[in-house]
Design an enzyme around this catalytic site. Sequence first.
Site, PDB file in Angstrom:
ATOM      1  N   GLU A 185     -26.197  -7.247 -22.897  1.00 16.69           N
ATOM      2  CA  GLU A 185     -26.008  -6.753 -24.234  1.00 16.69           C
ATOM      3  C   GLU A 185     -27.214  -7.781 -25.117  1.00 16.69           C
ATOM      4  O   GLU A 185     -27.636  -7.530 -26.168  1.00 16.69           O
ATOM      5  CB  GLU A 185     -24.799  -7.300 -24.739  1.00 16.69           C
ATOM      6  CG  GLU A 185     -24.017  -8.468 -24.427  1.00 16.69           C
ATOM      7  CD  GLU A 185     -23.363  -8.440 -23.025  1.00 16.69           C
ATOM      8  OE1 GLU A 185     -24.061  -7.689 -21.898  1.00 16.69           O
ATOM      9  OE2 GLU A 185     -22.431  -8.809 -23.015  1.00 16.69           O
ATOM     10  N   GLY A 235     -25.994 -10.344 -11.414  1.00 17.99           N
ATOM     11  CA  GLY A 235     -25.509 -11.513 -12.491  1.00 17.99           C
ATOM     12  C   GLY A 235     -24.707 -12.770 -11.889  1.00 17.99           C
ATOM     13  O   GLY A 235     -25.189 -13.104 -10.729  1.00 17.99           O
ATOM     14  N   GLY A 236     -24.127 -13.416 -12.685  1.00 15.05           N
ATOM     15  CA  GLY A 236     -23.233 -14.532 -12.325  1.00 15.05           C
ATOM     16  C   GLY A 236     -22.226 -14.212 -11.420  1.00 15.05           C
ATOM     17  O   GLY A 236     -21.634 -13.306 -11.550  1.00 15.05           O
ATOM     18  N   GLU A 238     -19.226 -15.602 -11.260  1.00 12.62           N
ATOM     19  CA  GLU A 238     -17.875 -15.347 -11.927  1.00 12.62           C
ATOM     20  C   GLU A 238     -17.657 -13.786 -12.299  1.00 12.62           C
ATOM     21  O   GLU A 238     -16.792 -13.136 -12.164  1.00 12.62           O
ATOM     22  CB  GLU A 238     -17.623 -16.267 -12.992  1.00 12.62           C
ATOM     23  CG  GLU A 238     -17.354 -17.732 -12.463  1.00 12.62           C
ATOM     24  CD  GLU A 238     -16.341 -17.761 -11.324  1.00 12.62           C
ATOM     25  OE1 GLU A 238     -15.407 -16.961 -11.361  1.00 12.62           O
ATOM     26  OE2 GLU A 238     -16.610 -18.598 -10.387  1.00 12.62           O
ATOM     27  N   THR A 239     -18.908 -13.304 -12.746  1.00 13.05           N
ATOM     28  CA  THR A 239     -18.521 -11.640 -13.293  1.00 13.05           C
ATOM     29  C   THR A 239     -18.458 -11.012 -12.110  1.00 13.05           C
ATOM     30  O   THR A 239     -17.842 -10.021 -11.929  1.00 13.05           O
ATOM     31  CB  THR A 239     -19.871 -11.367 -14.030  1.00 13.05           C
ATOM     32  OG1 THR A 239     -20.004 -12.513 -14.962  1.00 13.05           O
ATOM     33  CG2 THR A 239     -19.851 -10.044 -14.506  1.00 13.05           C
ATOM     34  N   GLY A 240     -19.247 -11.456 -10.961  1.00 11.23           N
ATOM     35  CA  GLY A 240     -19.196 -10.906  -9.777  1.00 11.23           C
ATOM     36  C   GLY A 240     -17.507 -10.599  -9.287  1.00 11.23           C
ATOM     37  O   GLY A 240     -17.345  -9.593  -8.781  1.00 11.23           O
ATOM     38  N   GLU A 257     -26.338  -8.724  -6.523  1.00 13.18           N
ATOM     39  CA  GLU A 257     -27.044  -9.866  -6.435  1.00 13.18           C
ATOM     40  C   GLU A 257     -26.686 -10.906  -7.391  1.00 13.18           C
ATOM     41  O   GLU A 257     -26.600 -10.708  -8.461  1.00 13.18           O
ATOM     42  CB  GLU A 257     -28.376  -9.252  -7.162  1.00 13.18           C
ATOM     43  CG  GLU A 257     -28.947  -8.055  -6.271  1.00 13.18           C
ATOM     44  CD  GLU A 257     -29.555  -8.455  -4.817  1.00 13.18           C
ATOM     45  OE1 GLU A 257     -29.649  -9.671  -4.706  1.00 13.18           O
ATOM     46  OE2 GLU A 257     -29.883  -7.715  -3.798  1.00 13.18           O
ATOM     47  N   CYS A 291     -33.052 -16.716 -10.679  1.00 10.15           N
ATOM     48  CA  CYS A 291     -32.037 -16.670  -9.514  1.00 10.15           C
ATOM     49  C   CYS A 291     -32.687 -17.201  -8.479  1.00 10.15           C
ATOM     50  O   CYS A 291     -31.721 -17.972  -7.677  1.00 10.15           O
ATOM     51  CB  CYS A 291     -31.302 -15.261  -9.166  1.00 10.15           C
ATOM     52  SG  CYS A 291     -32.795 -13.994  -8.710  1.00 10.15           S
TER      53      CYS A 291
HETATM   54  P1  NAD Z   1     -23.712 -12.235 -16.237  1.00 14.75           P
HETATM   55  O1  NAD Z   1     -22.791 -12.339 -15.101  1.00 14.75           O
HETATM   56  O2  NAD Z   1     -23.279 -13.054 -17.550  1.00 14.75           O
HETATM   57  O3  NAD Z   1     -24.090 -10.909 -16.922  1.00 14.75           O
HETATM   58  C1  NAD Z   1     -24.555 -10.011 -16.253  1.00 14.75           C
HETATM   59  C2  NAD Z   1     -24.198  -8.592 -16.712  1.00 14.75           C
HETATM   60  O4  NAD Z   1     -22.918  -8.260 -16.267  1.00 14.75           O
HETATM   61  C3  NAD Z   1     -24.266  -8.303 -18.190  1.00 14.75           C
HETATM   62  O5  NAD Z   1     -24.778  -6.936 -18.214  1.00 14.75           O
HETATM   63  C4  NAD Z   1     -23.141  -8.314 -18.744  1.00 14.75           C
HETATM   64  O6  NAD Z   1     -23.006  -7.783 -19.778  1.00 14.75           O
HETATM   65  C5  NAD Z   1     -22.243  -7.898 -17.494  1.00 14.75           C
HETATM   66  N1  NAD Z   1     -20.578  -8.286 -17.531  1.00 14.75           N
HETATM   67  C6  NAD Z   1     -20.345  -9.182 -17.939  1.00 14.75           C
HETATM   68  N2  NAD Z   1     -18.872  -9.409 -17.987  1.00 14.75           N
HETATM   69  C7  NAD Z   1     -18.436  -8.339 -17.236  1.00 14.75           C
HETATM   70  C8  NAD Z   1     -17.358  -7.697 -16.919  1.00 14.75           C
HETATM   71  N3  NAD Z   1     -16.327  -8.261 -16.665  1.00 14.75           N
HETATM   72  N4  NAD Z   1     -17.269  -6.564 -15.982  1.00 14.75           N
HETATM   73  C9  NAD Z   1     -18.551  -5.960 -15.958  1.00 14.75           C
HETATM   74  N5  NAD Z   1     -19.710  -6.508 -16.272  1.00 14.75           N
HETATM   75  C10 NAD Z   1     -19.969  -7.468 -16.945  1.00 14.75           C
HETATM   76  O7  NAD Z   1     -25.016 -12.776 -16.097  1.00 14.75           O
HETATM   77  P2  NAD Z   1     -26.278 -13.170 -16.879  1.00 14.75           P
HETATM   78  O8  NAD Z   1     -26.015 -14.562 -17.459  1.00 14.75           O
HETATM   79  O9  NAD Z   1     -26.757 -12.082 -17.648  1.00 14.75           O
HETATM   80  O10 NAD Z   1     -27.323 -13.261 -15.748  1.00 14.75           O
HETATM   81  C11 NAD Z   1     -27.417 -14.661 -15.080  1.00 14.75           C
HETATM   82  C12 NAD Z   1     -27.111 -14.428 -13.421  1.00 14.75           C
HETATM   83  O11 NAD Z   1     -27.764 -13.485 -12.861  1.00 14.75           O
HETATM   84  C13 NAD Z   1     -27.232 -15.685 -12.940  1.00 14.75           C
HETATM   85  O12 NAD Z   1     -26.393 -16.303 -12.094  1.00 14.75           O
HETATM   86  C14 NAD Z   1     -28.377 -15.472 -11.837  1.00 14.75           C
HETATM   87  O13 NAD Z   1     -28.782 -16.057 -10.673  1.00 14.75           O
HETATM   88  C15 NAD Z   1     -28.124 -13.697 -11.599  1.00 14.75           C
HETATM   89  N6  NAD Z   1     -29.410 -13.186 -11.194  1.00 14.75           N
HETATM   90  C16 NAD Z   1     -29.357 -12.856  -9.680  1.00 14.75           C
HETATM   91  C17 NAD Z   1     -30.614 -12.158  -9.347  1.00 14.75           C
HETATM   92  C18 NAD Z   1     -30.817 -12.016  -7.671  1.00 14.75           C
HETATM   93  O14 NAD Z   1     -31.443 -11.192  -7.487  1.00 14.75           O
HETATM   94  N7  NAD Z   1     -29.722 -12.335  -6.875  1.00 14.75           N
HETATM   95  C19 NAD Z   1     -31.504 -11.839 -10.331  1.00 14.75           C
HETATM   96  C20 NAD Z   1     -31.309 -12.102 -11.476  1.00 14.75           C
HETATM   97  C21 NAD Z   1     -30.137 -12.819 -11.894  1.00 14.75           C
END
Ligand code: NAD
Length: 488
Positions: A185, A235-236, A238-240, A257, A291
């Site tokens: 977002e 993403g992060g 905890e979200t995962g 990822e 990441c």
């Molecule tokens: P985030 O987990 O906060 O958000 C990522 C996405 O998830 C966003 O689109 C967000 O809207 C969505 N999201 C949030 N809560 C959700 C829920 N409850 N259900 C479904 N979707 C939800 O992560 P971020 O802060 O945007 O990104 C940073 C993180 O991403 C870091 O931990 C980084 O290491 C990781 N990352 C990993 C890679 C990789 O290739 N391994 C690449 C880039 C970033």
Amino acid sequence: MEQYLNPDTLGKMYIDGEWREAASGKTRDIIYPYDQRKIARVTEGDVEDARQAIAAARRAFDKGDWARTPASERGALVGKLADLIERDAEELAALESWDTAKTMEESRGDMQDIAGIFRYFAGLADKDAGEVIASPIPNTTSTIVREPVGVCGQISPWNYPLLQASWKMAPALATGNTIVMKPSEDTPLTTIKVTQLAEEAGFPAGVVNLVLGAGPTVGKELAESVDVDLISFTGGIETGRKIMQAATGNMKKIAFELGGKNPNVIFADTDLELAIDYVLNGIFFHAGQVCSAGARLIVEDSLHDKLVEGVIERTKKIRLGEAFDPKTEMGPLISEKHRAKVERYIQIGKDEGAKLVLGGDRPSDPALQKGFFVNPTIFVDCDTSMRIVQEEVFGPVLTVERFHTEEEAIRLANDTTYGLSGAVWSKDQNRAHRVASAMRMGTVWINDFNIYFAQAPWGGYKQSGIGRELGAAGLEEYTEIKHVYQNY
Ligand code: NAD
């Protein structure tokens, strides 16, 4: 900025081949992290919008035309999208820099990579020849084929908004899936623009859908919906965890990822100047919001003082600034909230006894006061019992540990719950390979850092992820394997 905006479509969602505003009428302002200037307003989708997008993708998949489209034609469409991205690369790079405040040089590099990724998967689209295996039963044949998984929910982060989206969109479309993409977002602009290009390329209605909105509403709906067959998330951690739980309703496939806390292991026989270059590049590129950032420097005792001294001297010269100023080497963090998180970690590092030798504060330059800047920060005397060494800070914060033996270097590098990537530096190739093979990570670089390309798989061991993106493995994530057995 205005020259790049298309007021008819930018800021809207794309569902079933139509540009739509959210049913609620709500909007979200997008800001430039350098000075908090409002740069765009986008529609703010909700659960109902996500449901409509999922339903459109479901109908388009179940109709069967897209999955039955000859793979070479699907590949041609994905290739056309690559051409359009290349055509509009400068515009896309500018949008990415406005959205994230990363330097134009970085954004231009991303766009080149992204076009290459679409082109790579376009080329792979019609290369699956299937397989005939020797059946153990007389007068029968067994054929193995790959088919698309179905409706794919795709959720991307803010640090590499379009790059991460492209790793998901390109293989999913090349293999005949339909998609619902949800960008972060905070940074939706380039994903909106590429969806416009997908429309221009000519993907059939319902094949590519875009929903905008928050993770806990739109993202959660994608994870929970029984009409979504696969959820791909970057993403992060905890979200995962939340997405993994939400996905259990229909046992959908998951591809994750997640984060990293990547060790950069440097032996004393390494070229000092080269190592300094890559230590800096590893941790301060995109202000450490990567990441695979080389956040943990693990250096052989006899090189430690010289290397740290060199890294500090060079780090002091890093020029902070604005994304469109060619002299800028490091921009701000993405948001106030994220800066607060990074600063909390700096305090944690101090509290747990790591020695702060550089940074730890905000820049004093009056021109930088509106941006979410944190100065490049270095802690020495760190060890793996510390949270600053174990947890992903996702900012320009480097921790330094020292080792005395090869075994100790390997033990330290692996003493983490993450396993995304790492590097080993040594002129002794045998040793470098020994250490690389002992490192429990999805990618290990020898005498280099942060190299990835479309042809090589990317993903994490341990808690850094599930599955792979890029490479042939990244394509396979989007396919089901079917065994067709015939008795004759
Ligand atoms: P985030 O987990 O906060 O958000 C990522 C996405 O998830 C966003 O689109 C967000 O809207 C969505 N999201 C949030 N809560 C959700 C829920 N409850 N259900 C479904 N979707 C939800 O992560 P971020 O802060 O945007 O990104 C940073 C993180 O991403 C870091 O931990 C980084 O290491 C990781 N990352 C990993 C890679 C990789 O290739 N391994 C690449 C880039 C970033």
